[in-house]
Scaffold this motif. Sequence first.
Motif, PDB file in Angstrom:
ATOM      1  N   LEU A  61      37.584  46.295  47.801  1.00 31.73           N
ATOM      2  CA  LEU A  61      37.260  45.207  48.320  1.00 31.73           C
ATOM      3  C   LEU A  61      37.541  44.043  47.877  1.00 31.73           C
ATOM      4  O   LEU A  61      37.856  42.817  48.353  1.00 31.73           O
ATOM      5  N   CYS A  62      37.800  44.004  46.944  1.00 33.28           N
ATOM      6  CA  CYS A  62      38.071  42.687  45.515  1.00 33.28           C
ATOM      7  C   CYS A  62      39.695  41.624  45.876  1.00 33.28           C
ATOM      8  O   CYS A  62      39.810  40.843  45.648  1.00 33.28           O
ATOM      9  N   ASP A  63      40.265  42.562  46.032  1.00 33.92           N
ATOM     10  CA  ASP A  63      41.335  42.289  46.321  1.00 33.92           C
ATOM     11  C   ASP A  63      41.091  41.361  48.386  1.00 33.92           C
ATOM     12  O   ASP A  63      42.370  40.789  48.453  1.00 33.92           O
ATOM     13  N   GLN A  64      39.915  41.547  49.132  1.00 32.69           N
ATOM     14  CA  GLN A  64      40.405  40.907  50.011  1.00 32.69           C
ATOM     15  C   GLN A  64      39.905  39.438  49.747  1.00 32.69           C
ATOM     16  O   GLN A  64      38.719  38.823  50.765  1.00 32.69           O
ATOM     17  N   TRP A  65      38.951  38.561  48.310  1.00 32.52           N
ATOM     18  CA  TRP A  65      38.233  37.621  48.006  1.00 32.52           C
ATOM     19  C   TRP A  65      38.787  36.699  49.327  1.00 32.52           C
ATOM     20  O   TRP A  65      38.545  35.883  49.885  1.00 32.52           O
ATOM     21  N   GLU A  66      40.761  36.557  49.160  1.00 29.91           N
ATOM     22  CA  GLU A  66      41.013  35.420  49.768  1.00 29.91           C
ATOM     23  C   GLU A  66      40.492  35.527  51.421  1.00 29.91           C
ATOM     24  O   GLU A  66      40.798  34.249  52.029  1.00 29.91           O
ATOM     25  N   THR A  67      40.428  36.176  51.680  1.00 32.74           N
ATOM     26  CA  THR A  67      40.270  36.578  52.868  1.00 32.74           C
ATOM     27  C   THR A  67      39.400  36.011  53.722  1.00 32.74           C
ATOM     28  O   THR A  67      38.621  35.474  54.195  1.00 32.74           O
ATOM     29  N   TYR A  68      37.782  35.894  52.621  1.00 35.34           N
ATOM     30  CA  TYR A  68      36.861  36.013  52.565  1.00 35.34           C
ATOM     31  C   TYR A  68      36.287  34.199  52.627  1.00 35.34           C
ATOM     32  O   TYR A  68      35.816  33.674  53.340  1.00 35.34           O
ATOM     33  N   LEU A  69      37.240  34.040  51.759  1.00 33.67           N
ATOM     34  CA  LEU A  69      37.569  32.341  51.444  1.00 33.67           C
ATOM     35  C   LEU A  69      38.265  31.749  52.204  1.00 33.67           C
ATOM     36  O   LEU A  69      36.358  30.727  52.981  1.00 33.67           O
ATOM     37  N   ILE A  83      29.174  24.741  51.958  1.00 33.52           N
ATOM     38  CA  ILE A  83      28.869  26.102  51.231  1.00 33.52           C
ATOM     39  C   ILE A  83      29.460  26.510  50.175  1.00 33.52           C
ATOM     40  O   ILE A  83      30.401  26.291  49.988  1.00 33.52           O
ATOM     41  N   VAL A  84      28.355  26.902  49.116  1.00 32.44           N
ATOM     42  CA  VAL A  84      28.992  27.279  48.208  1.00 32.44           C
ATOM     43  C   VAL A  84      28.516  29.517  48.697  1.00 32.44           C
ATOM     44  O   VAL A  84      27.135  29.525  48.667  1.00 32.44           O
ATOM     45  N   PRO A  85      29.765  29.925  48.886  1.00 32.86           N
ATOM     46  CA  PRO A  85      29.393  30.622  49.393  1.00 32.86           C
ATOM     47  C   PRO A  85      28.919  31.825  48.328  1.00 32.86           C
ATOM     48  O   PRO A  85      29.996  33.544  48.221  1.00 32.86           O
ATOM     49  N   GLY A  86      28.145  31.916  47.240  1.00 37.83           N
ATOM     50  CA  GLY A  86      28.143  32.900  46.289  1.00 37.83           C
ATOM     51  C   GLY A  86      29.226  33.224  45.883  1.00 37.83           C
ATOM     52  O   GLY A  86      29.386  31.931  44.785  1.00 37.83           O
ATOM     53  N   THR A  87      29.360  33.788  44.617  1.00 40.31           N
ATOM     54  CA  THR A  87      30.452  34.414  44.506  1.00 40.31           C
ATOM     55  C   THR A  87      31.067  35.664  44.936  1.00 40.31           C
ATOM     56  O   THR A  87      30.783  36.354  45.857  1.00 40.31           O
ATOM     57  N   LEU A  88      32.377  34.900  45.040  1.00 41.25           N
ATOM     58  CA  LEU A  88      33.403  36.553  45.146  1.00 41.25           C
ATOM     59  C   LEU A  88      34.422  36.974  43.991  1.00 41.25           C
ATOM     60  O   LEU A  88      34.597  36.330  43.331  1.00 41.25           O
ATOM     61  N   VAL A  89      34.206  37.994  44.134  1.00 38.76           N
ATOM     62  CA  VAL A  89      34.836  38.953  42.763  1.00 38.76           C
ATOM     63  C   VAL A  89      35.950  38.642  43.345  1.00 38.76           C
ATOM     64  O   VAL A  89      36.626  39.778  44.373  1.00 38.76           O
ATOM     65  N   GLU A  90      37.473  38.728  42.506  1.00 38.59           N
ATOM     66  CA  GLU A  90      38.220  38.275  42.640  1.00 38.59           C
ATOM     67  C   GLU A  90      39.705  39.745  41.184  1.00 38.59           C
ATOM     68  O   GLU A  90      39.121  39.188  40.523  1.00 38.59           O
ATOM     69  N   ARG A  91      40.813  40.389  42.191  1.00 39.01           N
ATOM     70  CA  ARG A  91      41.350  41.312  41.305  1.00 39.01           C
ATOM     71  C   ARG A  91      42.609  40.669  41.332  1.00 39.01           C
ATOM     72  O   ARG A  91      43.142  40.378  42.073  1.00 39.01           O
ATOM     73  N   HIS A  92      42.742  40.052  39.905  1.00 35.39           N
ATOM     74  CA  HIS A  92      44.493  39.528  40.121  1.00 35.39           C
ATOM     75  C   HIS A  92      44.903  40.172  38.758  1.00 35.39           C
ATOM     76  O   HIS A  92      43.964  40.666  37.602  1.00 35.39           O
ATOM     77  N   ARG A  93      46.008  39.794  38.519  1.00 35.30           N
ATOM     78  CA  ARG A  93      47.208  40.756  37.650  1.00 35.30           C
ATOM     79  C   ARG A  93      47.319  39.692  36.649  1.00 35.30           C
ATOM     80  O   ARG A  93      48.391  38.780  36.843  1.00 35.30           O
ATOM     81  N   ASP A  94      46.928  40.166  35.336  1.00 37.46           N
ATOM     82  CA  ASP A  94      47.739  39.414  34.413  1.00 37.46           C
ATOM     83  C   ASP A  94      49.124  40.205  33.660  1.00 37.46           C
ATOM     84  O   ASP A  94      49.100  41.408  33.071  1.00 37.46           O
ATOM     85  N   ALA A  95      49.618  39.623  34.023  1.00 35.34           N
ATOM     86  CA  ALA A  95      51.362  40.310  34.381  1.00 35.34           C
ATOM     87  C   ALA A  95      51.715  40.387  32.231  1.00 35.34           C
ATOM     88  O   ALA A  95      52.211  40.638  31.971  1.00 35.34           O
ATOM     89  N   GLU A  96      50.899  39.163  31.594  1.00 34.72           N
ATOM     90  CA  GLU A  96      51.475  39.225  29.994  1.00 34.72           C
ATOM     91  C   GLU A  96      50.687  40.288  29.786  1.00 34.72           C
ATOM     92  O   GLU A  96      51.604  40.656  28.807  1.00 34.72           O
ATOM     93  N   LYS A  97      49.535  40.547  29.778  1.00 35.83           N
ATOM     94  CA  LYS A  97      48.957  42.022  29.016  1.00 35.83           C
ATOM     95  C   LYS A  97      49.489  43.184  30.026  1.00 35.83           C
ATOM     96  O   LYS A  97      48.821  44.164  30.239  1.00 35.83           O
ATOM     97  N   GLU A  98      49.717  43.239  31.545  1.00 31.73           N
ATOM     98  CA  GLU A  98      50.133  44.124  32.787  1.00 31.73           C
ATOM     99  C   GLU A  98      48.691  45.139  33.133  1.00 31.73           C
ATOM    100  O   GLU A  98      49.198  45.973  32.694  1.00 31.73           O
ATOM    101  N   GLU A  99      47.543  44.032  32.804  1.00 31.22           N
ATOM    102  CA  GLU A  99      46.422  44.564  33.347  1.00 31.22           C
ATOM    103  C   GLU A  99      45.692  43.680  34.593  1.00 31.22           C
ATOM    104  O   GLU A  99      45.959  42.430  35.026  1.00 31.22           O
ATOM    105  N   ASP A 100      44.938  44.430  35.359  1.00 27.48           N
ATOM    106  CA  ASP A 100      44.003  43.705  36.383  1.00 27.48           C
ATOM    107  C   ASP A 100      43.012  43.365  35.635  1.00 27.48           C
ATOM    108  O   ASP A 100      42.692  43.448  34.551  1.00 27.48           O
ATOM    109  N   ARG A 101      42.718  41.688  36.193  1.00 23.37           N
ATOM    110  CA  ARG A 101      41.240  40.836  35.927  1.00 23.37           C
ATOM    111  C   ARG A 101      40.269  40.948  37.168  1.00 23.37           C
ATOM    112  O   ARG A 101      41.084  41.023  37.849  1.00 23.37           O
ATOM    113  N   LEU A 102      39.158  41.046  35.915  1.00 20.32           N
ATOM    114  CA  LEU A 102      38.217  40.806  37.613  1.00 20.32           C
ATOM    115  C   LEU A 102      37.831  39.414  37.077  1.00 20.32           C
ATOM    116  O   LEU A 102      37.033  39.407  36.636  1.00 20.32           O
TER     117      LEU A 102
END
Length: 294
Positions: A61-69, A83-102
């Motif tokens: 669901l965190c991958d859908q953040w841009e849809t709701y934004l 509107i301040v739409p509360g907060t959106l939890v966003e999943r992003h890929r950290d290419a340098e560390k090869e891991e996801d960040r929320l």
Amino acid sequence: MAPVAKVAVIQLHPKPLEPEFNFNKAAAFIKSAASQGAELAVLPEYHLTSWLPKEPGFLKLCDQWETYLKKYQALAKECGICIVPGTLVERHRDAEKEEDRLLNVAYFINQNGDIIGKYVKKNLWGPEREHLTGSGRDVHEVFDTSLGKVGLLVCWDLAFPEAFRELIANGARIIIVPTFWTLNDCSPKGLQYNPASEALFLDSILTARAFENTCAIIFANAGGPPGEGYAGLSQVTVPYVGALTRLGGSAEGMSVVDLDLSILDDAEDNYRVREDLARHDWHYDYRHRAKGNL
């Protein structure tokens, strides 16, 4: 900038892991606020999914953040409301560390649907640290809006006066704080002293921050059924008066209130906080003591 701004603070009970349902409910409140002449609507933190990072499906669901934004941008433009739409939890890929960040992100969307402000939560509550990446030493930015200069903070940032001071030093007059803060965030020992300890914390700190920074605070918290630990208490707070409006119970609801911004000038004339912060010899220029000296 008008001397009086009409703002709506919205207290929602998020249905766990049901972002479309929660968006539609939030949109109904926002449309109602716009019909009442509100210029700004503020939603709580985690309002689309609740905070359930260990539940199956949460990360997806965190991958859908841009849809709701984008949905909130379209809604802001449709209704002509910021509107301040509360907060959106966003999943992003950290290419340098090869891991996801929320990231837990708050946005300010103007009445034309444009994003003019963004803030990644800096001060993470203990249980969040296992899952979220904070914004570290990034500067607390201030944004020019139709309501004046605005800063964004999120939930546990309230406990850090330095966050407010940085925003105030940069000219913020309104500070918006989406929150997911419950009575159960208190420790068992704390609850033995006072079962409503967190409510006392919130009411006290919001009033104190408004006074000590000569600013207005728009605080939107999650709500829910009585007995389930929701604190609610969403409010708009200013110096001299305290809460102009306050959703006293934990139930869902909305309050639309006139925020007379001249009270902030009157408070500054009296307390001169910003004047002191602007001095070239201000004696509390920020210095971090060496580790172990705290």
